[in-house]
Write an enzyme that holds these catalytic residues in place. Sequence first.
Site, mmCIF file in Angstrom:
data_model
loop_
_atom_site.group_PDB
_atom_site.id
_atom_site.type_symbol
_atom_site.label_atom_id
_atom_site.label_comp_id
_atom_site.label_asym_id
_atom_site.label_seq_id
_atom_site.Cartn_x
_atom_site.Cartn_y
_atom_site.Cartn_z
ATOM 1 N N ASP A 1 0.672 5.253 1.026
ATOM 2 C CA ASP A 1 -0.198 6.083 1.863
ATOM 3 C C ASP A 1 -0.863 7.200 1.053
ATOM 4 O O ASP A 1 -0.452 7.490 -0.072
ATOM 5 C CB ASP A 1 0.626 6.733 2.980
ATOM 6 N N ARG B 1 0.856 -1.185 0.000
ATOM 7 C CA ARG B 1 0.000 0.000 0.000
ATOM 8 C C ARG B 1 0.888 1.230 0.000
ATOM 9 O O ARG B 1 1.864 1.274 0.738
ATOM 10 C CB ARG B 1 -0.843 0.052 1.259
ATOM 11 N N ARG C 1 8.249 8.424 5.677
ATOM 12 C CA ARG C 1 7.985 9.807 6.056
ATOM 13 C C ARG C 1 8.434 10.093 7.493
ATOM 14 O O ARG C 1 8.896 11.199 7.793
ATOM 15 C CB ARG C 1 6.511 10.142 5.866
#
Lengths: 253, 253
Positions: B47, B45, B198
């Site tokens: 984000d 996935r 991140r």
Amino acid sequence: MLLEYDGTGFNGWQVQPAHATVQQALEDALEVLVRYRPGITGSGRTDAGVHARGQVAHFDLDEPVDTHRMRRSLNGLLPRAIGVRFLEETHPEFHARYDAMSRRYHYYLDINAAVLEASHRVCVRPVPDFERMNEAAALIIGTHDFNAFCRVQSETTNRVCTVTHARFEPERKGFSLLRAESWRFEIVADRFLHGMVRAIVGTLFQIGHHKLDVDDLRSVIASKDRRQAGPAAPARGLVLEHVRYPDEFGDRT
Amino acid sequence: MLLEYDGTGFNGWQVQPAHATVQQALEDALEVLVRYRPGITGSGRTDAGVHARGQVAHFDLDEPVDTHRMRRSLNGLLPRAIGVRFLEETHPEFHARYDAMSRRYHYYLDINAAVLEASHRVCVRPVPDFERMNEAAALIIGTHDFNAFCRVQSETTNRVCTVTHARFEPERKGFSLLRAESWRFEIVADRFLHGMVRAIVGTLFQIGHHKLDVDDLRSVIASKDRRQAGPAAPARGLVLEHVRYPDEFGDRT
């Protein structure tokens, strides 16, 4: 000042009545700051829809200013599509256009449509023959009358330019190791005529697609006739990357 | 399939009720073509707001298809922000997620706000100390429990990842020869946790801005506590560049 802009929403560099241009947006922002309207001179005009990462421009002010603060204020006032990368006081005689020794443009193209950089890349299909195009690009290098690649409406009378570099370079690997997916055409010359890079790129694409022979490029140049060259490639792929000045003015890019 | 997408308008990869996601857009387009709804499995996935240039996904069809034609049809049906770069039939056992050996992400940042690639670059001010950040980035390399860099809500229980590469690299020269203006942070690992890149980038920025010492990174990792790491850097700068698979499946990027 060193400027970056996304030319998509602008009708080119040069101020024109009833059209949004980069020069006008800059003069508008500057006027807000200094309360009068100093004319801004660029290294050259970029056509409608053409981008820049290394446009250079100058203007004269009545009073000295804090250029660091002014850069920040300008960036606050300007539309997001224009950024002042650098701003400094320079020699009083510096002229962004007349002192420029050479300009470098890159034309960005992909075999598959780019998504992330779609605003300044063009998808070219079928896949052109890059070796063939580079053979032809080599013929452009040198001093020629480039009238065949100049827009007919252009007011410039001297059509002689010296091209010192012209080459397609791969940028990103493709799906197979044999083939790059992203390319750019790099060209450097002392000066460029109106629409010249796009006409050259469009003609090279015709050669890459076997609609013209490599050697046809010689006769296109010799013809000095715009109708002999290929159609202009879309403005979207073109970026003014760098303008070179004599060492005495420093090189900021 | 090899995918490129601009994540700006999507709530990430994974299908979610009442949100536009990349997976959903792909399944919608595929359903139009084959009249049923094969589930699409990605390598992982991404984000919300994160982009991809090298996302890999697979799906199973009941009948063989002309993949060249299907790729073109999908690109015609998909929103412009998603592009299928490549589509081919593969081993029936191939699994985009379980067979992936490593993932490479790049985080793109500039000292001055970028104009031309603004949708996937982040401006970082004041200028961080890149040497210091690279010293710290070296401490990330290796096999660690990365719980301190995982979103608290994540459902993944195994928080151990092996990072094989982590480094800031200059991309474009700045105004002075001493300083690059554009950079990217490159990171490769066998797997990534929710929000991990991140959080790492955000923590490195704190080190680059002298809010944390280089060695503090060791204690942040050891703490396994998300509150010890820095705030997540904006999603906009992050691009999934490449997913690596065993040679038997070929490498298309």
